[in-house]
Design a protein around this motif. Structure first.
Motif, PDB file in Angstrom:
ATOM      1  N   ARG A 171       0.793  -1.228   0.000  1.00 25.88           N
ATOM      2  CA  ARG A 171       0.000   0.000   0.000  1.00 25.88           C
ATOM      3  C   ARG A 171       0.829   1.284   0.000  1.00 25.88           C
ATOM      4  O   ARG A 171       0.270   2.371   0.013  1.00 25.88           O
ATOM      5  N   VAL A 172       2.135   1.160  -0.019  1.00 26.25           N
ATOM      6  CA  VAL A 172       2.990   2.341   0.142  1.00 26.25           C
ATOM      7  C   VAL A 172       2.736   3.397  -0.928  1.00 26.25           C
ATOM      8  O   VAL A 172       2.825   4.596  -0.646  1.00 26.25           O
ATOM      9  N   LYS A 173       2.372   3.005  -2.129  1.00 27.55           N
ATOM     10  CA  LYS A 173       2.107   3.990  -3.189  1.00 27.55           C
ATOM     11  C   LYS A 173       0.827   4.772  -2.929  1.00 27.55           C
ATOM     12  O   LYS A 173       0.685   5.899  -3.387  1.00 27.55           O
ATOM     13  N   GLU A 174      -0.120   4.174  -2.177  1.00 29.34           N
ATOM     14  CA  GLU A 174      -1.394   4.831  -1.871  1.00 29.34           C
ATOM     15  C   GLU A 174      -1.283   5.782  -0.688  1.00 29.34           C
ATOM     16  O   GLU A 174      -2.000   6.769  -0.611  1.00 29.34           O
ATOM     17  N   ILE A 175      -0.403   5.462   0.239  1.00 31.45           N
ATOM     18  CA  ILE A 175      -0.291   6.216   1.485  1.00 31.45           C
ATOM     19  C   ILE A 175       0.571   7.462   1.253  1.00 31.45           C
ATOM     20  O   ILE A 175       1.644   7.372   0.675  1.00 31.45           O
ATOM     21  N   PRO A 176       0.097   8.630   1.714  1.00 33.25           N
ATOM     22  CA  PRO A 176       0.899   9.849   1.552  1.00 33.25           C
ATOM     23  C   PRO A 176       2.240   9.716   2.274  1.00 33.25           C
ATOM     24  O   PRO A 176       2.289   9.302   3.427  1.00 33.25           O
ATOM     25  N   HIS A 177       3.326  10.064   1.570  1.00 31.40           N
ATOM     26  CA  HIS A 177       4.655   9.951   2.158  1.00 31.40           C
ATOM     27  C   HIS A 177       5.678  10.773   1.374  1.00 31.40           C
ATOM     28  O   HIS A 177       5.406  11.188   0.259  1.00 31.40           O
ATOM     29  N   LEU A 178       6.822  10.957   1.994  1.00 32.74           N
ATOM     30  CA  LEU A 178       7.971  11.532   1.300  1.00 32.74           C
ATOM     31  C   LEU A 178       8.758  10.374   0.723  1.00 32.74           C
ATOM     32  O   LEU A 178       8.869   9.323   1.340  1.00 32.74           O
ATOM     33  N   LYS A 179       9.360  10.567  -0.435  1.00 31.24           N
ATOM     34  CA  LYS A 179       9.981   9.450  -1.132  1.00 31.24           C
ATOM     35  C   LYS A 179      11.415   9.139  -0.735  1.00 31.24           C
ATOM     36  O   LYS A 179      11.785   7.985  -0.660  1.00 31.24           O
ATOM     37  N   SER A 180      12.251  10.124  -0.511  1.00 35.03           N
ATOM     38  CA  SER A 180      13.649   9.794  -0.283  1.00 35.03           C
ATOM     39  C   SER A 180      14.228  10.591   0.875  1.00 35.03           C
ATOM     40  O   SER A 180      14.424  11.797   0.739  1.00 35.03           O
ATOM     41  N   PRO A 181      14.486   9.994   1.981  1.00 33.74           N
ATOM     42  CA  PRO A 181      14.122   8.626   2.361  1.00 33.74           C
ATOM     43  C   PRO A 181      12.625   8.553   2.648  1.00 33.74           C
ATOM     44  O   PRO A 181      11.998   9.576   2.945  1.00 33.74           O
ATOM     45  N   VAL A 182      12.083   7.366   2.567  1.00 36.41           N
ATOM     46  CA  VAL A 182      10.642   7.195   2.774  1.00 36.41           C
ATOM     47  C   VAL A 182      10.297   7.575   4.215  1.00 36.41           C
ATOM     48  O   VAL A 182      10.835   7.021   5.166  1.00 36.41           O
ATOM     49  N   ARG A 183       9.413   8.561   4.340  1.00 30.26           N
ATOM     50  CA  ARG A 183       8.951   9.046   5.639  1.00 30.26           C
ATOM     51  C   ARG A 183       7.454   9.277   5.559  1.00 30.26           C
ATOM     52  O   ARG A 183       6.934   9.724   4.534  1.00 30.26           O
ATOM     53  N   PHE A 184       6.769   8.991   6.646  1.00 27.53           N
ATOM     54  CA  PHE A 184       5.324   9.142   6.720  1.00 27.53           C
ATOM     55  C   PHE A 184       4.966  10.122   7.827  1.00 27.53           C
ATOM     56  O   PHE A 184       5.526  10.061   8.913  1.00 27.53           O
ATOM     57  N   LYS A 185       4.033  11.006   7.540  1.00 30.34           N
ATOM     58  CA  LYS A 185       3.523  11.941   8.535  1.00 30.34           C
ATOM     59  C   LYS A 185       2.322  11.272   9.192  1.00 30.34           C
ATOM     60  O   LYS A 185       1.344  10.944   8.508  1.00 30.34           O
ATOM     61  N   ILE A 186       2.396  11.042  10.484  1.00 31.58           N
ATOM     62  CA  ILE A 186       1.367  10.279  11.189  1.00 31.58           C
ATOM     63  C   ILE A 186      -0.032  10.846  10.934  1.00 31.58           C
ATOM     64  O   ILE A 186      -0.960  10.098  10.647  1.00 31.58           O
TER      65      ILE A 186
END
Length: 102
Positions: free
Chosen positions: A50-65
């Motif tokens: 699901r990583v492509k669906e979830i909002p995130h920064l790409k490099s490095p992969v980071r997610f805002k809770i």
């Protein structure tokens, strides 16, 4: 020195009041993939699918809770709409295009 105590206490009280008056900002939490899996209680493979669906920064992969939580709520709502529409179709009724789940 005794004469200074009331003055120092008055200064301390003013400083306390000023500190409390400053708006407290909540720092947004960013996490990596491993931390997100732990936070959500999901496996790495679940996240990888699901990583492509979830909002995130790409490099490095980071997610805002907060963004991940928003994404989860939106997807739960969409899934609920689909389940209700499927139930309506099974009962032989035509789904209403203006149907809303609130």
């Amino acid at each position: 020195m005794e004469l200074m105590k009331p003055i120092l206490e008055a200064i301390r009280e003013i400083i306390r009041e000023e500190i409390q008056a400053v708006p407290q900002t909540k720092t947004e939490r960013w996490v990596n993939s491993e931390e997100l899996c732990e936070y959500l209680g999901v496996s790495r493979s679940w996240l990888a699918h699901r990583v492509k669906e979830i909002p995130h920064l790409k490099s490095p992969v980071r997610f805002k809770i907060s963004e991940v939580e928003k994404w989860i709520l939106e997807n739960e709502m969409e899934e609920t709409k689909q389940q209700i529409a499927a139930t309506v179709i099974k009962k032989g009724k035509k789904p209403n295009k203006t149907f809303k789940v609130v």
